[in-house]
Design a protein around this motif. Structure first.
Motif, PDB file in Angstrom:
ATOM      1  N   LEU A  47       1.017  -1.160   0.003  1.00  0.00           N
ATOM      2  CA  LEU A  47      -0.073  -0.015  -0.065  1.00  0.00           C
ATOM      3  C   LEU A  47       0.827   1.352   0.070  1.00  0.00           C
ATOM      4  O   LEU A  47       0.516   2.250  -0.401  1.00  0.00           O
ATOM      5  CB  LEU A  47      -1.004   0.006   1.276  1.00  0.00           C
ATOM      6  N   LYS A  72       1.520  -5.579  -7.001  1.00  0.00           N
ATOM      7  CA  LYS A  72       0.230  -4.701  -6.726  1.00  0.00           C
ATOM      8  C   LYS A  72      -0.026  -5.520  -5.230  1.00  0.00           C
ATOM      9  O   LYS A  72       0.312  -6.465  -5.070  1.00  0.00           O
ATOM     10  CB  LYS A  72      -0.672  -4.668  -7.494  1.00  0.00           C
ATOM     11  N   PRO A  73      -0.749  -4.593  -4.426  1.00  0.00           N
ATOM     12  CA  PRO A  73      -1.429  -5.312  -2.991  1.00  0.00           C
ATOM     13  C   PRO A  73      -1.835  -6.687  -3.098  1.00  0.00           C
ATOM     14  O   PRO A  73      -1.834  -7.757  -2.921  1.00  0.00           O
ATOM     15  CB  PRO A  73      -2.201  -4.373  -2.519  1.00  0.00           C
ATOM     16  N   GLU A  74      -3.009  -6.794  -4.577  1.00  0.00           N
ATOM     17  CA  GLU A  74      -3.730  -7.971  -4.970  1.00  0.00           C
ATOM     18  C   GLU A  74      -2.692  -8.765  -5.168  1.00  0.00           C
ATOM     19  O   GLU A  74      -3.248 -10.255  -5.645  1.00  0.00           O
ATOM     20  CB  GLU A  74      -4.863  -7.573  -5.725  1.00  0.00           C
ATOM     21  N   TYR A  80      -4.166  -9.109   5.559  1.00  0.00           N
ATOM     22  CA  TYR A  80      -3.995  -8.135   6.341  1.00  0.00           C
ATOM     23  C   TYR A  80      -5.090  -8.124   7.438  1.00  0.00           C
ATOM     24  O   TYR A  80      -6.369  -8.028   7.026  1.00  0.00           O
ATOM     25  CB  TYR A  80      -4.010  -6.835   5.527  1.00  0.00           C
TER      26      TYR A  80
END
Lengths: 218, 231
Positions: A47, A72-74, A80
């Motif tokens: 992020l 990317k985060p995904e 999390y």
């Protein structure tokens, strides 16, 4: 499995420059508020992008300034768990639990879902909305949601600090269970010494933007 | 209703409803995209886009109508291109819908933008950490949570579209049965001797329709909010 972290990020007040390895089990990160704990795990989650460095899990590079990799985060497969459970208010508990599997196109085995639901004791609230849950129930659903997305690393940012002491006692055993039964690294941010003592396999303290190793307590 | 309203009055009311319906439906996807982009992204030209969207709110409606006529008239750059495809919107009811849509667009975008801004960015980040790419986040998280604003924006736009007069009459004139919407009909009745009574009936109707739309949008937005938040 283990997570190795080495990066630098300039912040308005100080530089965050950290390097550590988080092996299987719970790696506790403590430090005063404003020490950059949340920023640190936001970097791990993708992020926040650091200035330079290298983050990888067992050969899978998540970020590397040298290799020009920044997943990317995904794409990071990181579960999390937040201080405020952050359940999706417009979805039922069951939909919240399933959504990670749906996003990642994982098979919807009823047995996998049922196993986690039973483990966390949330079978009686599956059709409810998050607004109808107690604080402890919300956090258990959030844990289940993260687990069901089949993460390779779990990040937990002060997951107990918004709960009263009874609720803390309710949730703590679940983290002990994650530590003892799942063979993945868990990075656990907390400023509560008791929590850290009870949970940590490895313990680091974050101060002035740097990591200091603490003696292991368990 | 047939006893109370004369055929030309009914014609005007039905035409207004048709124009407003299509104006709202067709502009809604654009309203959602523009509202989302303005709420979530910073980019060069953002102020320009925002200004452009809001311009019809500030410009004299006759100016908006004139610009539309120059662009979409059969001699205009867009109008002549459309004419080759067999589409003529100048002086037709679809032109009235275009004028109404453009005049109502700022109201629609404003409501949608505000509700996207109210969606917690952290929920969107949470969805990404669970593996959702941006489009999935938009469809599964952002849009459903912004639904109350989308509903309010649509109803406000619909109400505005029913009442649009200045740009409409400039762009598509005031042709009975084709472009004579409710406000244009009121205007026409005011111009003819003995038309006062008809004008009054339509004025009352306009007040009722607008008031209903406002109350309905408030009520629906609350209902949708309750459903979305699961209270």
């Amino acid at each position: 499995m283990s997570l190795s972290v080495d990066f630098k990020l300039s912040l308005p007040d100080f530089d965050l420059k950290v390097a550590f390895d988080a092996p299987t089990g719970i790696t506790a990160l403590s430090g005063h508020s404003g020490a950059g704990k949340t920023t640190l795990i936001n970097v791990l989650a993708g992020l926040v992008t650091p200035d330079y460095g290298h983050i990888e899990t067992d050969g899978r590079v998540l970020f590397s300034s040298a290799l020009k990799v920044n997943l990317k985060p995904e794409q990071r497969h990181i579960g999390y768990i937040f201080q405020d459970a952050r359940l999706f208010p417009h979805l039922t508990v069951l939909q919240n639990l399933k959504c990670g599997r749906w996003f990642r196109r994982l098979p919807m085995n009823p047995s996998t879902i049922e196993e986690i639901v039973t483990l966390l004791g949330i079978d009686h609230v599956l059709s409810r909305r998050p607004s109808q849950l107690s604080g402890g129930e919300k956090q258990r659903v959030a844990i289940g949601r993260a687990l069901l997305s089949e993460p390779e690393v779990i990040l937990a940012d002060e997951p107990l600090s918004s709960l009263d002491s009874d609720r803390k006692k309710e949730i703590l055993p679940y983290f002990e269970m994650l530590r003892d039964q799942m063979s993945i690294p868990i990075v656990y941010v907390s400023h509560d010494a008791d929590e850290v003592t009870r949970l940590a396999t490895t313990h680091f303290e974050l101060a002035h933007g740097k990591i200091h190793s603490q003696s292991s307590d368990s | 209703m047939t006893d109370w309203l004369s055929p030309p009055e009914i014609e005007a009311v039905l035409l207004s409803l048709k124009v407003a319906f299509w104006a709202t439906i067709v502009s809604l996807p654009f309203g959602i995209v523009v509202g989302f982009v303005l709420a979530r992204y910073e980019f060069p030209g953002k102020h320009l886009l925002n200004g452009l969207v809001h311009l019809p709110l500030i410009l004299p409606p006759v100016v908006t109508g004139f610009i539309l006529l120059k662009l979409f008239g059969t001699q205009g750059p867009i109008g002549s291109a459309l004419e080759e495809l067999g589409i003529v919107i100048a002086f037709s009811w679809s032109g009235a819908a275009l004028a109404a849509a453009i005049m109502a667009f700022p109201l629609m975008v404003r409501a949608i933008r505000l509700s996207f801004e109210a969606v917690d960015v952290r929920l969107e980040e949470t969805a990404r950490s669970l593996g959702a790419h941006r489009f999935q986040v938009f469809c599964i998280i952002s849009l459903p949570l912004a639904l109350p604003g989308v509903v309010t924006g649509s109803i406000l736009a619909f109400a505005k579209a029913i009442g649009e007069f200045g740009a409409t009459i400039t762009f598509v004139s005031n042709i009975p049965g084709e472009t004579r919407t409710l406000p244009s009909a009121v205007y026409s009745f005011m111009q003819v001797p003995g038309g006062e009574e008809s004008a009054y009936r339509l004025v009352i109707l306009a007040v009722i329709v607008s008031m209903t739309a406002l109350l309905l949008s408030e009520w629906l937005a609350k209902r949708v909010k309750t459903v979305v938040e699961g209270r």
